[in-house]
Write a protein that holds these residues in place. Structure first.
Motif, PDB file in Angstrom:
ATOM      1  N   ALA A 150       0.734  -0.878  -0.176  1.00  0.00           N
ATOM      2  CA  ALA A 150      -0.035   0.248   0.109  1.00  0.00           C
ATOM      3  C   ALA A 150       0.924   1.159  -0.050  1.00  0.00           C
ATOM      4  N   GLY A 151       0.712   2.165  -0.673  1.00  0.00           N
ATOM      5  CA  GLY A 151       1.221   3.403  -0.608  1.00  0.00           C
ATOM      6  C   GLY A 151       2.221   3.206  -2.144  1.00  0.00           C
ATOM      7  N   THR A 152       2.920   2.306  -2.879  1.00  0.00           N
ATOM      8  CA  THR A 152       2.850   2.253  -3.804  1.00  0.00           C
ATOM      9  C   THR A 152       1.647   2.259  -5.120  1.00  0.00           C
ATOM     10  N   SER A 153       2.247   1.112  -6.604  1.00  0.00           N
ATOM     11  CA  SER A 153       1.481   0.792  -7.263  1.00  0.00           C
ATOM     12  C   SER A 153       2.845   0.634  -8.322  1.00  0.00           C
ATOM     13  N   SER A 154       1.839  -0.353  -9.459  1.00  0.00           N
ATOM     14  CA  SER A 154       2.713  -0.825 -10.580  1.00  0.00           C
ATOM     15  C   SER A 154       2.192  -1.091 -11.845  1.00  0.00           C
ATOM     16  N   ARG A 155       2.737  -0.696 -12.771  1.00  0.00           N
ATOM     17  CA  ARG A 155       2.392  -1.233 -13.829  1.00  0.00           C
ATOM     18  C   ARG A 155       2.588  -3.075 -14.341  1.00  0.00           C
ATOM     19  N   ASP A 175      -2.918  -3.431  -0.507  1.00  0.00           N
ATOM     20  CA  ASP A 175      -1.500  -3.992  -1.741  1.00  0.00           C
ATOM     21  C   ASP A 175      -1.999  -4.780  -2.684  1.00  0.00           C
ATOM     22  N   GLY A 176      -0.531  -4.597  -3.757  1.00  0.00           N
ATOM     23  CA  GLY A 176      -1.461  -4.784  -5.066  1.00  0.00           C
ATOM     24  C   GLY A 176      -1.501  -3.822  -6.269  1.00  0.00           C
ATOM     25  N   SER A 177      -2.077  -2.298  -5.846  1.00  0.00           N
ATOM     26  CA  SER A 177      -2.399  -1.365  -6.608  1.00  0.00           C
ATOM     27  C   SER A 177      -1.424  -1.193  -7.905  1.00  0.00           C
ATOM     28  N   SER A 178      -2.519  -1.367  -9.001  1.00  0.00           N
ATOM     29  CA  SER A 178      -1.920  -1.077 -10.813  1.00  0.00           C
ATOM     30  C   SER A 178      -1.591   0.471 -10.990  1.00  0.00           C
ATOM     31  N   GLU A 179      -2.620   1.529  -9.631  1.00  0.00           N
ATOM     32  CA  GLU A 179      -2.695   2.908  -9.675  1.00  0.00           C
ATOM     33  C   GLU A 179      -2.812   3.321  -8.429  1.00  0.00           C
ATOM     34  N   CYS A 180      -1.964   4.572  -8.787  1.00  0.00           N
ATOM     35  CA  CYS A 180      -2.268   5.622  -7.077  1.00  0.00           C
ATOM     36  C   CYS A 180      -3.570   6.402  -7.325  1.00  0.00           C
ATOM     37  N   THR A 181      -4.860   6.501  -6.822  1.00  0.00           N
ATOM     38  CA  THR A 181      -5.578   7.428  -6.885  1.00  0.00           C
ATOM     39  C   THR A 181      -5.677   8.715  -6.259  1.00  0.00           C
ATOM     40  N   LYS A 182      -6.313  10.088  -7.074  1.00  0.00           N
ATOM     41  CA  LYS A 182      -5.955  11.455  -5.821  1.00  0.00           C
ATOM     42  C   LYS A 182      -6.734  11.318  -5.029  1.00  0.00           C
ATOM     43  N   CYS A 183      -6.178  12.046  -4.222  1.00  0.00           N
ATOM     44  CA  CYS A 183      -7.322  12.691  -2.737  1.00  0.00           C
ATOM     45  C   CYS A 183      -8.822  12.774  -3.414  1.00  0.00           C
ATOM     46  N   ASP A 184      -9.562  12.833  -1.949  1.00  0.00           N
ATOM     47  CA  ASP A 184     -11.269  13.643  -2.550  1.00  0.00           C
ATOM     48  C   ASP A 184     -10.540  14.857  -2.320  1.00  0.00           C
ATOM     49  N   GLY A 185     -11.613  16.240  -2.412  1.00  0.00           N
ATOM     50  CA  GLY A 185     -11.556  17.403  -2.078  1.00  0.00           C
ATOM     51  C   GLY A 185     -11.707  17.666  -0.428  1.00  0.00           C
ATOM     52  N   GLY A 186     -11.101  18.508   0.416  1.00  0.00           N
ATOM     53  CA  GLY A 186     -10.647  18.117   1.443  1.00  0.00           C
ATOM     54  C   GLY A 186     -10.074  16.993   2.205  1.00  0.00           C
ATOM     55  N   THR A 187      -8.945  16.651   1.284  1.00  0.00           N
ATOM     56  CA  THR A 187      -8.474  15.820   1.928  1.00  0.00           C
ATOM     57  C   THR A 187      -7.032  16.158   1.644  1.00  0.00           C
ATOM     58  N   GLY A 241      -0.349  13.977  -2.610  1.00  0.00           N
ATOM     59  CA  GLY A 241      -1.863  13.775  -3.529  1.00  0.00           C
ATOM     60  C   GLY A 241      -2.541  13.124  -3.801  1.00  0.00           C
ATOM     61  N   LYS A 242      -2.191  11.854  -3.948  1.00  0.00           N
ATOM     62  CA  LYS A 242      -2.613  10.326  -4.943  1.00  0.00           C
ATOM     63  C   LYS A 242      -2.715   9.423  -3.223  1.00  0.00           C
ATOM     64  N   SER A 270      -2.403  14.637   0.853  1.00  0.00           N
ATOM     65  CA  SER A 270      -1.320  13.215   1.472  1.00  0.00           C
ATOM     66  C   SER A 270       0.632  13.744   0.683  1.00  0.00           C
ATOM     67  N   ASN A 271       0.566  12.438   1.698  1.00  0.00           N
ATOM     68  CA  ASN A 271       2.375  12.418   1.156  1.00  0.00           C
ATOM     69  C   ASN A 271       2.940  11.722   0.758  1.00  0.00           C
ATOM     70  N   THR A 272       4.109  11.832  -0.404  1.00  0.00           N
ATOM     71  CA  THR A 272       4.149  10.218  -0.801  1.00  0.00           C
ATOM     72  C   THR A 272       4.239   9.419  -0.173  1.00  0.00           C
ATOM     73  N   SER A 273       4.290   8.509  -1.118  1.00  0.00           N
ATOM     74  CA  SER A 273       3.704   6.655  -0.518  1.00  0.00           C
ATOM     75  C   SER A 273       2.314   6.550   0.370  1.00  0.00           C
ATOM     76  N   ALA A 274       1.479   7.215  -0.371  1.00  0.00           N
ATOM     77  CA  ALA A 274       0.613   7.449   1.217  1.00  0.00           C
ATOM     78  C   ALA A 274      -0.398   6.422   0.868  1.00  0.00           C
ATOM     79  N   ASP A 275      -1.569   4.829   2.020  1.00  0.00           N
ATOM     80  CA  ASP A 275      -1.981   4.163   1.957  1.00  0.00           C
ATOM     81  C   ASP A 275      -3.127   5.058   2.146  1.00  0.00           C
ATOM     82  N   SER A 276      -3.360   5.974   2.947  1.00  0.00           N
ATOM     83  CA  SER A 276      -5.004   7.170   2.762  1.00  0.00           C
ATOM     84  C   SER A 276      -4.215   8.493   2.809  1.00  0.00           C
ATOM     85  N   CYS A 277      -5.438   8.945   2.785  1.00  0.00           N
ATOM     86  CA  CYS A 277      -5.461  10.917   2.675  1.00  0.00           C
ATOM     87  C   CYS A 277      -6.134  11.243   4.084  1.00  0.00           C
ATOM     88  N   THR A 278      -5.730  12.602   4.426  1.00  0.00           N
ATOM     89  CA  THR A 278      -5.620  13.042   5.605  1.00  0.00           C
ATOM     90  C   THR A 278      -6.749  14.118   5.550  1.00  0.00           C
TER      91      THR A 278
END
Length: 188
Positions: free
Chosen positions: A6-11, A29-41, A23-24, A43-51
């Motif tokens: 989590a906090g990373t991705s790979s193609r 685990d095993g994500s193929s891409e990172c997701t943008k944080c929603d408005g109101g949140t 911001g993503k 993130s730093n690099t390698s984030a597994d969630s948004c604050t």
């Protein structure tokens, strides 16, 4: 093959995991891409969630940090935008979670303002959160007056003097000097 945490991705066919950008995030685990944080949140690099953004701040989608609300505006926690202070209220500082009501003797007719205006001479306001001031002559009667920013009509208007015994204005007699407001029994 190894699973990216989590906090990373790979193609497909990648030789290494890539950290999520600011911001993503990737929460599994095993994500193929990172997701943008929603408005109101945010993130730093390698984030597994948004604050969530703190009260008094806001962010749009994919934010790397939250921004302070401007003076005249406020927000609760997790806001994607700031709200303008309502009429009768103000906020003079950036990054605030609420607005304050205009104090007595002051008013604000507009929204999103950073200060309240003082009532003019001859006007007053004895309550907080006012959107306008009241006229002494209309509310109290002829002969009443006030200084700017007053909470009550405690002076006599031009051509009147304030009778300090009764606390009421009386019309000046001919031959007395009552050419300015604020004259009392003692100063006539």
């Amino acid at each position: 093959c190894s699973i990216c945490p989590a906090g990373t991705s790979s193609r497909s066919r990648a030789s290494a995991c890539t950290d999520c950008e600011r911001g993503k995030y990737s929460e599994a685990d095993g994500s193929s891409e990172c997701t943008k944080c929603d408005g109101g949140t945010w993130s730093n690099t390698s984030a597994d969630s948004c604050t969530s953004c703190a009260s008094g701040t806001y962010s749009g989608a994919g934010a790397e940090a939250c921004t302070n609300c401007e003076a005249g505006k406020y927000s609760g926690g997790g806001a994607s935008s700031c709200d303008a202070c309502g009429a009768g209220k103000f906020q003079s500082m950036n990054g605030q979670a609420s607005c304050a009501a205009c104090p007595r003797g002051r008013f604000q007719a507009n929204t999103g303002e950073d200060r309240c205006a003082a009532c003019d001479e001859g006007e007053f306001m004895n309550e907080t959160g006012a959107t306008a001031c009241l006229k002494c002559s209309t509310e109290k009667g002829r002969g009443y007056w006030s200084s700017a920013g007053a909470t009550e009509c405690d002076q006599a208007d031009v051509r009147y003097f304030m009778n300090t015994q009764t606390g009421e204005p009386e019309e000046c007699l001919k031959g007395t000097k009552c050419a300015e407001a604020g004259i009392t029994t003692e100063t006539i």
